[in-house]
Design a protein around this motif. Sequence first.
Motif, PDB file in Angstrom:
ATOM      1  N   SER A 208       3.449  39.255  60.428  1.00 51.79           N
ATOM      2  CA  SER A 208       2.969  39.355  61.809  1.00 51.79           C
ATOM      3  C   SER A 208       3.070  37.970  62.440  1.00 51.79           C
ATOM      4  N   PHE A 209       3.310  37.953  63.731  1.00 49.80           N
ATOM      5  CA  PHE A 209       3.543  36.711  64.455  1.00 49.80           C
ATOM      6  C   PHE A 209       2.519  36.558  65.571  1.00 49.80           C
ATOM      7  N   THR A 210       2.064  35.326  65.759  1.00 47.96           N
ATOM      8  CA  THR A 210       1.158  35.017  66.869  1.00 47.96           C
ATOM      9  C   THR A 210       1.643  33.739  67.528  1.00 47.96           C
ATOM     10  N   GLY A 211       1.178  33.519  68.745  1.00 48.14           N
ATOM     11  CA  GLY A 211       1.570  32.321  69.479  1.00 48.14           C
ATOM     12  C   GLY A 211       2.971  32.468  70.028  1.00 48.14           C
ATOM     13  N   PRO A 212       3.566  31.348  70.438  1.00 51.12           N
ATOM     14  CA  PRO A 212       4.931  31.401  70.967  1.00 51.12           C
ATOM     15  C   PRO A 212       5.921  31.776  69.852  1.00 51.12           C
TER      16      PRO A 212
ATOM     17  N   MET B 175       1.540  30.592  57.988  1.00 50.23           N
ATOM     18  CA  MET B 175       2.065  29.267  58.300  1.00 50.23           C
ATOM     19  C   MET B 175       2.094  29.093  59.802  1.00 50.23           C
ATOM     20  N   THR B 176       1.752  27.890  60.226  1.00 50.46           N
ATOM     21  CA  THR B 176       1.659  27.570  61.643  1.00 50.46           C
ATOM     22  C   THR B 176       2.434  26.290  61.914  1.00 50.46           C
TER      23      THR B 176
ATOM     24  N   ALA C  83       3.108  30.973  64.813  1.00 55.24           N
ATOM     25  CA  ALA C  83       2.528  31.252  63.500  1.00 55.24           C
ATOM     26  C   ALA C  83       3.054  32.570  62.956  1.00 55.24           C
ATOM     27  N   MET C  84       3.175  32.614  61.643  1.00 56.68           N
ATOM     28  CA  MET C  84       3.563  33.833  60.948  1.00 56.68           C
ATOM     29  C   MET C  84       2.606  34.042  59.779  1.00 56.68           C
TER      30      MET C  84
ATOM     31  N   ILE D 220      15.038  27.226  61.985  1.00 51.80           N
ATOM     32  CA  ILE D 220      13.808  26.806  61.308  1.00 51.80           C
ATOM     33  C   ILE D 220      12.626  26.875  62.268  1.00 51.80           C
ATOM     34  N   ASN D 221      12.824  26.435  63.488  1.00 49.93           N
ATOM     35  CA  ASN D 221      11.758  26.316  64.481  1.00 49.93           C
ATOM     36  C   ASN D 221      11.237  27.668  64.953  1.00 49.93           C
ATOM     37  N   ASN D 222      12.090  28.692  64.944  1.00 50.87           N
ATOM     38  CA  ASN D 222      11.677  30.042  65.361  1.00 50.87           C
ATOM     39  C   ASN D 222      11.381  30.856  64.105  1.00 50.87           C
ATOM     40  N   LEU D 223      10.117  31.144  63.872  1.00 52.05           N
ATOM     41  CA  LEU D 223       9.698  31.810  62.639  1.00 52.05           C
ATOM     42  C   LEU D 223      10.267  33.223  62.500  1.00 52.05           C
ATOM     43  N   HIS D 224      10.679  33.838  63.601  1.00 50.68           N
ATOM     44  CA  HIS D 224      11.286  35.167  63.540  1.00 50.68           C
ATOM     45  C   HIS D 224      12.630  35.131  62.804  1.00 50.68           C
TER      46      HIS D 224
END
Length: 175
Positions: free
Chosen positions: A67-71, A92-93, A78-79, A45-49
């Motif tokens: 697309s993904f940004t941040g850690p 979502m962030t 964020a995704m 859940i914690n890792n949006l990938h």
Amino acid sequence: MLPILLALGILAILFIVIVAGQPDDFAMSRSARFAVAPEKVFPHINNLHHWQAWSPWAKLDPNAKNSFTGPDAGSGAAMAWEGNCKVGVGKMTVTDSQPNSIIRFRLDFQKPMQATHTAEFNLLPDAGGTVITWSMSGKNNLMGKIMGLFMNCEKMVAGQFDQGLANLKAIVEGD
């Protein structure tokens, strides 16, 4: 002609009163018990990938652009997505991430309608397993209030939450 205009005016006023009387806020949640410890579920859940593997919306549009940004995981991850009319456009962030306990998100929907909501996953240890509660809350804007008159949005989203929890359960219990 005047009686028709008067009747239409009364109907319009009645519609406005009914819409204005709809709740300003909403909250809904779904829970499921998993037969694994919180630390086994939390990374999914914690890792949006990892969401593509279990998210009910990923299956509604496998060709959506993400697309993904941040850690990769945790606060600040964020995704953003852009997909068909079933998944729309949004971002979502992760706003709060407490290991093996809670993950909170800010959901910014752009299409089909603009809205900002909060979603949250609570992971509670339970007799060698985990009870996971997925919730969402926010404000009902005018369009949300009107849509609520014609469709049960909570029931629709609850079904998607149930499907997502079932998908996630199959993955983590199958590892």
